[in-house]
Scaffold this active site. Structure first.
Site, mmCIF file in Angstrom:
data_model
loop_
_atom_site.group_PDB
_atom_site.id
_atom_site.type_symbol
_atom_site.label_atom_id
_atom_site.label_comp_id
_atom_site.label_asym_id
_atom_site.label_seq_id
_atom_site.Cartn_x
_atom_site.Cartn_y
_atom_site.Cartn_z
ATOM 1 N N LYS A 41 0.728 -1.250 0.004
ATOM 2 C CA LYS A 41 0.016 0.053 -0.126
ATOM 3 C C LYS A 41 0.818 1.253 -0.121
ATOM 4 O O LYS A 41 0.617 2.131 -0.847
ATOM 5 C CB LYS A 41 -0.858 0.092 1.295
ATOM 6 C CG LYS A 41 -1.644 -1.306 1.382
ATOM 7 C CD LYS A 41 -2.682 -0.983 2.540
ATOM 8 C CE LYS A 41 -2.045 -0.902 3.911
ATOM 9 N NZ LYS A 41 -1.493 -2.221 4.265
ATOM 10 N N ARG A 67 -9.382 0.629 8.619
ATOM 11 C CA ARG A 67 -8.798 -0.595 9.331
ATOM 12 C C ARG A 67 -9.957 -1.542 10.306
ATOM 13 O O ARG A 67 -9.693 -2.571 10.589
ATOM 14 C CB ARG A 67 -7.753 -0.692 10.308
ATOM 15 C CG ARG A 67 -6.372 -0.952 9.080
ATOM 16 C CD ARG A 67 -5.367 -0.492 10.337
ATOM 17 N NE ARG A 67 -4.054 -1.294 10.141
ATOM 18 C CZ ARG A 67 -3.054 -0.798 9.557
ATOM 19 N NH1 ARG A 67 -2.889 0.139 9.025
ATOM 20 N NH2 ARG A 67 -1.911 -1.585 9.639
ATOM 21 N N ARG A 121 11.896 -5.857 5.079
ATOM 22 C CA ARG A 121 11.645 -4.634 4.666
ATOM 23 C C ARG A 121 12.547 -3.685 5.688
ATOM 24 O O ARG A 121 12.817 -3.929 6.853
ATOM 25 C CB ARG A 121 9.972 -4.281 5.261
ATOM 26 C CG ARG A 121 9.609 -2.826 4.959
ATOM 27 C CD ARG A 121 8.044 -3.024 4.852
ATOM 28 N NE ARG A 121 7.539 -2.955 6.072
ATOM 29 C CZ ARG A 121 6.076 -2.702 6.284
ATOM 30 N NH1 ARG A 121 5.428 -2.416 5.187
ATOM 31 N NH2 ARG A 121 5.579 -2.903 7.553
ATOM 32 N N ARG A 166 11.550 -1.645 10.971
ATOM 33 C CA ARG A 166 10.522 -0.840 12.033
ATOM 34 C C ARG A 166 10.344 -1.876 13.125
ATOM 35 O O ARG A 166 10.564 -3.315 12.758
ATOM 36 C CB ARG A 166 9.359 -0.976 11.414
ATOM 37 C CG ARG A 166 9.115 0.504 10.667
ATOM 38 C CD ARG A 166 7.788 0.512 9.559
ATOM 39 N NE ARG A 166 6.759 -0.211 10.176
ATOM 40 C CZ ARG A 166 5.696 -0.209 9.354
ATOM 41 N NH1 ARG A 166 5.425 0.353 8.342
ATOM 42 N NH2 ARG A 166 4.589 -0.994 9.959
ATOM 43 N N ARG A 194 0.090 -8.693 13.774
ATOM 44 C CA ARG A 194 -0.174 -7.790 12.738
ATOM 45 C C ARG A 194 -1.168 -8.429 11.931
ATOM 46 O O ARG A 194 -2.372 -7.841 11.495
ATOM 47 C CB ARG A 194 0.848 -6.820 12.014
ATOM 48 C CG ARG A 194 1.321 -5.666 13.120
ATOM 49 C CD ARG A 194 2.712 -5.181 12.640
ATOM 50 N NE ARG A 194 2.793 -4.634 11.153
ATOM 51 C CZ ARG A 194 3.707 -4.976 10.518
ATOM 52 N NH1 ARG A 194 4.911 -5.473 10.797
ATOM 53 N NH2 ARG A 194 3.693 -4.241 9.433
HETATM 54 P P1 ADP Z 1 1.030 -1.937 7.889
HETATM 55 O O1 ADP Z 1 0.163 -1.739 7.107
HETATM 56 O O2 ADP Z 1 2.429 -2.645 7.292
HETATM 57 O O3 ADP Z 1 0.997 -2.737 9.245
HETATM 58 P P2 ADP Z 1 1.178 0.638 8.869
HETATM 59 O O4 ADP Z 1 2.445 1.661 8.893
HETATM 60 O O5 ADP Z 1 -0.030 1.017 8.158
HETATM 61 O O6 ADP Z 1 1.811 -0.627 8.547
HETATM 62 O O7 ADP Z 1 0.770 0.601 10.526
HETATM 63 C C1 ADP Z 1 1.636 0.315 11.599
HETATM 64 C C2 ADP Z 1 0.648 0.361 12.760
HETATM 65 O O8 ADP Z 1 0.039 1.552 13.240
HETATM 66 C C3 ADP Z 1 -0.743 -0.560 12.975
HETATM 67 O O9 ADP Z 1 0.022 -2.019 13.419
HETATM 68 C C4 ADP Z 1 -1.426 -0.301 14.111
HETATM 69 O O10 ADP Z 1 -0.910 -0.242 15.527
HETATM 70 C C5 ADP Z 1 -1.125 1.275 13.803
HETATM 71 N N1 ADP Z 1 -2.193 1.824 12.847
HETATM 72 C C6 ADP Z 1 -2.020 2.218 11.638
HETATM 73 N N2 ADP Z 1 -3.063 2.573 11.079
HETATM 74 C C7 ADP Z 1 -4.017 2.539 11.906
HETATM 75 C C8 ADP Z 1 -5.527 2.485 11.851
HETATM 76 N N3 ADP Z 1 -6.123 2.917 10.779
HETATM 77 N N4 ADP Z 1 -6.347 2.053 12.939
HETATM 78 C C9 ADP Z 1 -5.576 1.616 14.012
HETATM 79 N N5 ADP Z 1 -4.306 1.517 14.197
HETATM 80 C C10 ADP Z 1 -3.505 1.905 13.216
#
Ligand code: ADP
Length: 215
Positions: A13, A88, A126, A159, A170
């Protein structure tokens, strides 16, 4: 137009969002990057979310919804925006529907579908540049494999939530809370486009997404 890039962690994404920013000239809104920025800044919001993020769990809907709402009010979002990592949960999807409707925009959801094994391989390899936030994989980028960002030479980092045990959390959170949204999108009249994102090189996938958006 509100473009929602949807898919599991590691589905690409962020990579696609960055390519789309250049072609559509509308901003990328990555809730993950925004939350990590607060952690880096050491502010109270960062302190509030650090535990959940490092454990691979989602942070509260209320907090994320508020963050996105504030961001969408910025002038650069007036023509549209690309969401990466939001919505999400069902509550987030509903709130987004309201925000998009209030702005007289159309929502298009691009679902990037990727095999589980490919996801694991991508997440484990990554690396991210802490300066420009660009994401690399050590398997496909020699500079990142050497430990540096090819754009600005900064040392790339793993990360904290890309550790193996956290990756599993996750992915579990995705299956439990996020994947079911596909039905929500279908049942609520969202334009939903499903693309196989396992094998296509990023540039090729990008061309496909551009074609779909222009139609
Ligand atoms: P990835 O999609 O690879 O898991 P992101 O950078 O989108 O990585 O998200 C990292 C973390 O940030 C998630 O595991 C969550 O803890 C938090 N997070 C990000 N976006 C949201 C969201 N829309 N709702 C709740 N938590 C979020």
């Amino acid at each position: 137009m509100a473009v929602v890039l949807f898919g599991s962690p590691g589905s690409g994404k962020g990579t696609q969002a960055k390519l789309l920013v250049e072609c559509l000239s509308i901003p990328q809104i990555s809730t993950g990057d925004m939350l990590r920025e607060h952690i880096r800044a050491g502010d109270s919001l960062g302190a509030q979310v650090a535990g959940s993020i490092h454990a691979g769990a989602l942070v509260s809907d209320e907090l994320v919804n508020h963050l996105v709402e504030e961001r969408l009010d910025q002038p650069d979002c007036a023509r549209g925006f690309i969401l990466d990592g939001y919505p999400r949960t069902a509550s987030q999807a509903e709130r987004l529907g309201t925000m998009v409707g209030a702005r007289g925009m159309q929502e298009i959801v691009i679902h990037l579908m990727v095999d589980y094994n490919v996801i694991i391989q991508r997440l484990a390899g990554r690396r991210q540049c802490p300066v420009c936030c660009r994401v690399y994989n050590v398997l496909s980028n020699a500079e990142a494999a050497r430990g540096v960002c090819e754009r600005d030479g900064a040392a790339v980092i793993v990360r904290e939530d890309d550790q193996e045990s956290v990756i599993r959390e996750r992915l579990a959170a995705y299956e439990r809370q996020t994947r079911p949204l596909i039905e929500h999108f279908r049942n609520n009249g969202r334009q939903l486009v499903e693309l196989d994102a396992s094998t296509a090189p990023p540039q090729e996938l990008f061309q496909t997404i551009c074609r779909v958006i222009r139609q």
